[in-house]
Design a protein around this motif. Sequence first.
Motif, PDB file in Angstrom:
ATOM      1  N   ILE A 196       0.876  -1.271   0.032  1.00 40.98           N
ATOM      2  CA  ILE A 196       0.174  -0.180   0.009  1.00 40.98           C
ATOM      3  C   ILE A 196       0.974   1.366   0.150  1.00 40.98           C
ATOM      4  CG2 ILE A 196      -1.935   1.193   1.336  1.00 40.98           C
ATOM      5  CD1 ILE A 196      -2.375  -1.727   2.235  1.00 40.98           C
ATOM      6  N   GLU A 197       0.693   1.920  -1.170  1.00 38.57           N
ATOM      7  CA  GLU A 197       1.652   3.161  -1.147  1.00 38.57           C
ATOM      8  C   GLU A 197       0.690   4.559  -1.235  1.00 38.57           C
ATOM      9  OE1 GLU A 197       5.005   2.634  -3.907  1.00 38.57           O
ATOM     10  OE2 GLU A 197       5.155   0.738  -3.571  1.00 38.57           O
ATOM     11  N   SER A 198      -0.348   4.342  -2.090  1.00 35.46           N
ATOM     12  CA  SER A 198      -1.476   5.361  -2.158  1.00 35.46           C
ATOM     13  C   SER A 198      -2.828   4.874  -1.882  1.00 35.46           C
ATOM     14  CB  SER A 198      -1.298   5.775  -3.780  1.00 35.46           C
ATOM     15  OG  SER A 198      -1.950   4.852  -4.330  1.00 35.46           O
ATOM     16  N   PRO A 199      -3.868   5.864  -1.531  1.00 33.43           N
ATOM     17  CA  PRO A 199      -5.051   5.396  -1.095  1.00 33.43           C
ATOM     18  C   PRO A 199      -5.597   4.376  -2.195  1.00 33.43           C
ATOM     19  CG  PRO A 199      -4.648   7.795  -0.868  1.00 33.43           C
ATOM     20  CD  PRO A 199      -3.510   7.460  -1.685  1.00 33.43           C
ATOM     21  N   SER A 200      -5.489   4.555  -3.444  1.00 33.15           N
ATOM     22  CA  SER A 200      -6.082   3.685  -4.658  1.00 33.15           C
ATOM     23  C   SER A 200      -5.716   2.259  -4.536  1.00 33.15           C
ATOM     24  CB  SER A 200      -5.821   4.244  -5.846  1.00 33.15           C
ATOM     25  OG  SER A 200      -4.459   4.311  -6.007  1.00 33.15           O
ATOM     26  N   ASP A 201      -4.443   2.073  -3.623  1.00 32.52           N
ATOM     27  CA  ASP A 201      -4.226   0.799  -3.404  1.00 32.52           C
ATOM     28  C   ASP A 201      -4.973  -0.026  -2.665  1.00 32.52           C
ATOM     29  OD1 ASP A 201      -1.764   0.715  -4.912  1.00 32.52           O
ATOM     30  OD2 ASP A 201      -0.719   1.539  -3.255  1.00 32.52           O
ATOM     31  N   TRP A 202      -5.913   0.601  -1.750  1.00 32.67           N
ATOM     32  CA  TRP A 202      -6.823   0.026  -1.038  1.00 32.67           C
ATOM     33  C   TRP A 202      -8.041  -0.578  -1.720  1.00 32.67           C
ATOM     34  CZ3 TRP A 202      -6.182  -1.690   3.643  1.00 32.67           C
ATOM     35  CH2 TRP A 202      -5.137  -1.165   4.334  1.00 32.67           C
ATOM     36  N   GLU A 203      -8.294  -0.016  -3.083  1.00 32.84           N
ATOM     37  CA  GLU A 203      -9.639  -0.569  -3.786  1.00 32.84           C
ATOM     38  C   GLU A 203      -9.716  -1.820  -3.931  1.00 32.84           C
ATOM     39  OE1 GLU A 203      -9.923   1.870  -7.152  1.00 32.84           O
ATOM     40  OE2 GLU A 203      -9.861   3.926  -5.537  1.00 32.84           O
ATOM     41  N   GLY A 204     -10.593  -2.471  -3.363  1.00 29.66           N
ATOM     42  CA  GLY A 204     -10.868  -4.127  -3.472  1.00 29.66           C
ATOM     43  C   GLY A 204     -10.080  -5.019  -2.495  1.00 29.66           C
ATOM     44  N   LEU A 205      -9.642  -4.075  -1.674  1.00 32.33           N
ATOM     45  CA  LEU A 205      -9.036  -5.048  -0.415  1.00 32.33           C
ATOM     46  C   LEU A 205      -9.840  -5.073   0.671  1.00 32.33           C
ATOM     47  CD1 LEU A 205      -5.213  -4.057   0.109  1.00 32.33           C
ATOM     48  CD2 LEU A 205      -6.133  -5.548  -1.299  1.00 32.33           C
ATOM     49  N   ASN A 206      -9.974  -6.329   1.460  1.00 30.55           N
ATOM     50  CA  ASN A 206     -10.821  -6.564   2.781  1.00 30.55           C
ATOM     51  C   ASN A 206      -9.893  -6.226   3.801  1.00 30.55           C
ATOM     52  OD1 ASN A 206     -12.965  -7.298   3.983  1.00 30.55           O
ATOM     53  ND2 ASN A 206     -12.733  -9.332   3.909  1.00 30.55           N
ATOM     54  N   MET A 207     -10.302  -5.265   4.340  1.00 29.67           N
ATOM     55  CA  MET A 207      -9.262  -4.787   5.640  1.00 29.67           C
ATOM     56  C   MET A 207      -9.703  -5.575   6.952  1.00 29.67           C
ATOM     57  SD  MET A 207      -6.835  -3.175   6.927  1.00 29.67           S
ATOM     58  CE  MET A 207      -6.331  -1.989   8.427  1.00 29.67           C
ATOM     59  N   ARG A 208      -8.886  -6.036   7.796  1.00 32.47           N
ATOM     60  CA  ARG A 208      -9.289  -6.327   9.057  1.00 32.47           C
ATOM     61  C   ARG A 208      -9.210  -5.260  10.050  1.00 32.47           C
ATOM     62  NH1 ARG A 208      -6.976  -6.402  14.647  1.00 32.47           N
ATOM     63  NH2 ARG A 208      -8.370  -7.373  15.881  1.00 32.47           N
ATOM     64  N   THR A 225     -12.992  -2.707   1.714  1.00 34.15           N
ATOM     65  CA  THR A 225     -14.223  -3.305   2.458  1.00 34.15           C
ATOM     66  C   THR A 225     -13.578  -3.727   3.594  1.00 34.15           C
ATOM     67  OG1 THR A 225     -13.706  -5.571   1.293  1.00 34.15           O
ATOM     68  CG2 THR A 225     -15.579  -4.119   0.563  1.00 34.15           C
ATOM     69  N   VAL A 226     -14.193  -3.879   4.759  1.00 32.83           N
ATOM     70  CA  VAL A 226     -13.742  -4.269   6.112  1.00 32.83           C
ATOM     71  C   VAL A 226     -14.434  -5.309   6.690  1.00 32.83           C
ATOM     72  CG1 VAL A 226     -13.002  -1.804   6.501  1.00 32.83           C
ATOM     73  CG2 VAL A 226     -15.062  -2.616   7.339  1.00 32.83           C
ATOM     74  N   GLN A 227     -13.718  -6.294   7.711  1.00 33.11           N
ATOM     75  CA  GLN A 227     -14.301  -7.161   8.361  1.00 33.11           C
ATOM     76  C   GLN A 227     -13.803  -7.248   9.816  1.00 33.11           C
ATOM     77  OE1 GLN A 227     -14.161 -10.913   6.205  1.00 33.11           O
ATOM     78  NE2 GLN A 227     -14.210 -12.022   7.983  1.00 33.11           N
ATOM     79  N   THR A 242      -8.769 -14.528   3.769  1.00 27.36           N
ATOM     80  CA  THR A 242     -10.332 -14.135   4.313  1.00 27.36           C
ATOM     81  C   THR A 242     -10.222 -12.577   4.164  1.00 27.36           C
ATOM     82  OG1 THR A 242     -10.280 -16.174   5.563  1.00 27.36           O
ATOM     83  CG2 THR A 242     -12.165 -14.611   5.515  1.00 27.36           C
ATOM     84  N   VAL A 243      -9.220 -12.135   4.951  1.00 25.76           N
ATOM     85  CA  VAL A 243      -8.841 -10.759   4.649  1.00 25.76           C
ATOM     86  C   VAL A 243      -7.399 -10.438   4.015  1.00 25.76           C
ATOM     87  CG1 VAL A 243     -10.369  -9.853   6.864  1.00 25.76           C
ATOM     88  CG2 VAL A 243      -8.034 -10.815   6.934  1.00 25.76           C
ATOM     89  N   ASP A 244      -7.481  -9.063   3.583  1.00 30.46           N
ATOM     90  CA  ASP A 244      -6.123  -8.958   2.798  1.00 30.46           C
ATOM     91  C   ASP A 244      -5.151  -8.317   3.544  1.00 30.46           C
ATOM     92  OD1 ASP A 244      -7.448 -10.251  -0.023  1.00 30.46           O
ATOM     93  OD2 ASP A 244      -8.870  -8.454   0.506  1.00 30.46           O
ATOM     94  N   ALA A 245      -5.597  -7.451   4.452  1.00 25.58           N
ATOM     95  CA  ALA A 245      -4.563  -6.560   5.108  1.00 25.58           C
ATOM     96  C   ALA A 245      -5.064  -6.146   6.572  1.00 25.58           C
ATOM     97  CB  ALA A 245      -4.882  -5.274   4.162  1.00 25.58           C
ATOM     98  N   GLN A 246      -3.954  -5.668   7.262  1.00 29.95           N
ATOM     99  CA  GLN A 246      -4.443  -5.404   8.668  1.00 29.95           C
ATOM    100  C   GLN A 246      -3.454  -4.185   9.228  1.00 29.95           C
ATOM    101  OE1 GLN A 246      -2.413  -6.500  11.834  1.00 29.95           O
ATOM    102  NE2 GLN A 246      -0.777  -6.415  10.503  1.00 29.95           N
ATOM    103  N   GLU A 247      -3.706  -3.707  10.325  1.00 30.69           N
ATOM    104  CA  GLU A 247      -3.017  -2.775  10.925  1.00 30.69           C
ATOM    105  C   GLU A 247      -2.645  -2.918  12.384  1.00 30.69           C
ATOM    106  OE1 GLU A 247      -5.468   0.923  11.100  1.00 30.69           O
ATOM    107  OE2 GLU A 247      -6.855   0.179  12.434  1.00 30.69           O
TER     108      GLU A 247
END
Length: 379
Positions: A196-208, A225-227, A242-247
Amino acid sequence: MIIFNKKLLLMLISIFTLSVLLVACGGGESEEGASNNEGEDTGSETEGSDEGSGEEATEYEEQEWEMVTEELQGEVQYEYAAEFASRIEEKTNGAITVTPYEYGTIGSEADQADLLMQGGVEMAVMSPGFTGGQVADGQIFSLHYFFPADPEQTQEVLTNSEALNEDLRAKYEEHSISPLAYWTEGAMAWTSNQGIESPSDWEGLNMRVQESPLMRETYAAYGATVQSISWSELYTALDRETVDAQENPLFFINSASFHEVQDTLTISNHNNYVAMTTANTEWYNSLGDAEKQLVDETVTEMQEWVFEEQKRQNEEGLAAIEEEGSTDIIELTEDQITAFKEKAEPVHEQYRNNELTEQEIDADIYDKLKEEIAEVTGE
Ligand code: 6CS
């Protein structure tokens, strides 16, 4: 006459001697009683100290307190609870013991929050994200690029803010949670396979995310999207996609090994992970003044300790991930951060104006906190 005088004298001597004895014994008791007003609420401690002697010897009745955390031994929250326990034990000469619980012994993060609210445990280290559905104003910590970028300044705000330590505390207390302190566990970073380098990189990702409606809206603003799931299920969820990213802060990414199942890590510094030292409100209010003071002063002292602890753990966490060498580390440039800020800042106002979630938030807390942050950053 002489005999009468002798009798009178003997009587007077007896009365005088008795008085001296009473002052020495009973008088001490009444003084002790006076200095023990602090403990009168519960009668649970006796003050044996004499202020004039310069000796502080408060005695506490034996008690056992329990403190749940959302992390494992070695991680910041657990180490905080262990340090708190050892300080309380030392200060009370072992009369009060605090048992720290690592995550997993007492259910999920939400279960632990429920347990504290019901008084099943006296104290907890808690993340506001898991009670976002109940205490809407606690979601303020999830706003991106709202608190200072510098963790030291963030810690200063967390420690001194009236908006947080008085006004937000009152909101939590409606739910029997007394936040005694807020502290940072470090700056958040994102992990993903995409990078993830720009806001558009989030498009289509499912975030925990945690249980926070605001977190949903924040990531929706980037197009994700988020879960919401517990961190204990997160490694598997990332592995199975099931999820693509986390913080999370760097120490936690390393210790929970999320980087093993994610190709990239973005040093985004979009906010700080905030934890709260909390007590069940009814329990806290039932403490005698001496115990309350003991808890409060220990919590205050611990602010500096925990800042250094998280700093060390985060530095070591990043070094370990770098050393392993299997994760691409992306450090956002100033321009890239600006692009995220442009997306995140409108969410601040939407949050403040109650446009985001069904639950009402108190705009005064937001406004006051924003001013307090500006005072610290000088912006
Ligand atoms: O991501 C989480 O949910 C977990 N992260 C940290 C830093 N502590 C506990 C929490 O549950």
